[in-house]
Write an enzyme that holds these catalytic residues in place. Structure first.
Site: not given
Length: 204
Positions: A36, A62-63, A89, A163, A167
């Site tokens: 995270d 941070d991904v 996730n 968004y 996705k």
């Protein structure tokens, strides 16, 4: 669940779905690298999990940063000696903006976290699975599993265009990866939740 001793990386582990997933894996004896970008909360949460059946290692990052998506998987191998499961996730939400009002910054931010981050992690994961299992042959048993937390927004209108598009791209990548590695012992699945009361919708 047959999770005891499995080495797992879970992104977005501080809150919501990621938090519940990490806790469930740990309760079933899996060893978890909890990832995270909220350092203080992550360290505090990992302290709470210290007495769970599985071991937990915090990884702050941070991904959206390739150093994180590569480093978190390397950390699993370093701490647990192997790597078995990736749970992508971590994600962020837009503000229900339509395409005509979408800014460059919003588009870049959503795709960086929701799409590019998971794609980089998937790339690192499959290469690590195969490197750790050099003797695996065609149609062997599973050598690794990728679970992408996508969204019903990948298929239906539930948020803004950035968004939903980010996705949808991840869902497509999941299908492609599952197909490409079907005979390599690597499974890739998507979970597409609907509305769940987590911090994201509560702060929109």
């Amino acid at each position: 669940m047959e999770l005891e001793g499995k080495s797992v990386v879970i992104t977005g582990a501080v809150a919501g779905i990621g938090n519940a997933t990490a806790e469930l894996f740990l309760a079933n004896g899996a060893n978890v690298v909890a990832v995270d970008n909220q350092e203080e909360r992550l360290l505090a949460q990992c302290e709470e999990w210290a007495n769970m059946p599985g071991r937990v290692v915090p990884f702050v990052g941070d991904v959206a940063d390739a150093a994180t998506t590569d480093g978190m998987i390397d950390a699993a191998v370093e701490h647990f000696g192997t790597f078995d499961i990736l749970v992508n996730n971590a994600g962020i939400m837009d503000d229900n903006t339509a395409i005509g009002d979408m800014s460059e910054a919003m588009m870049a931010d959503l795709f960086a976290v929701n799409t590019y981050g998971p794609l980089r992690a998937m790339r690192k994961a499959v290469n690590t699975f195969m490197a750790l299992n050099p003797d695996a042959e065609e149609d062997d048993e599973t050598i690794g599993s990728i679970i992408n937390i996508v969204s019903v927004g990948a298929m239906h209108q539930t948020a803004g265009v950035a968004y939903c598009a980010s996705k949808a791209a991840l869902l497509s990548a999941t299908k492609n990866t599952a197909f490409m590695y079907i005979h390599k012992g690597i499974r890739c699945n998507a979970i597409c939740p609907g509305g769940i009361v987590t911090e994201i919708p509560m702060t929109m």
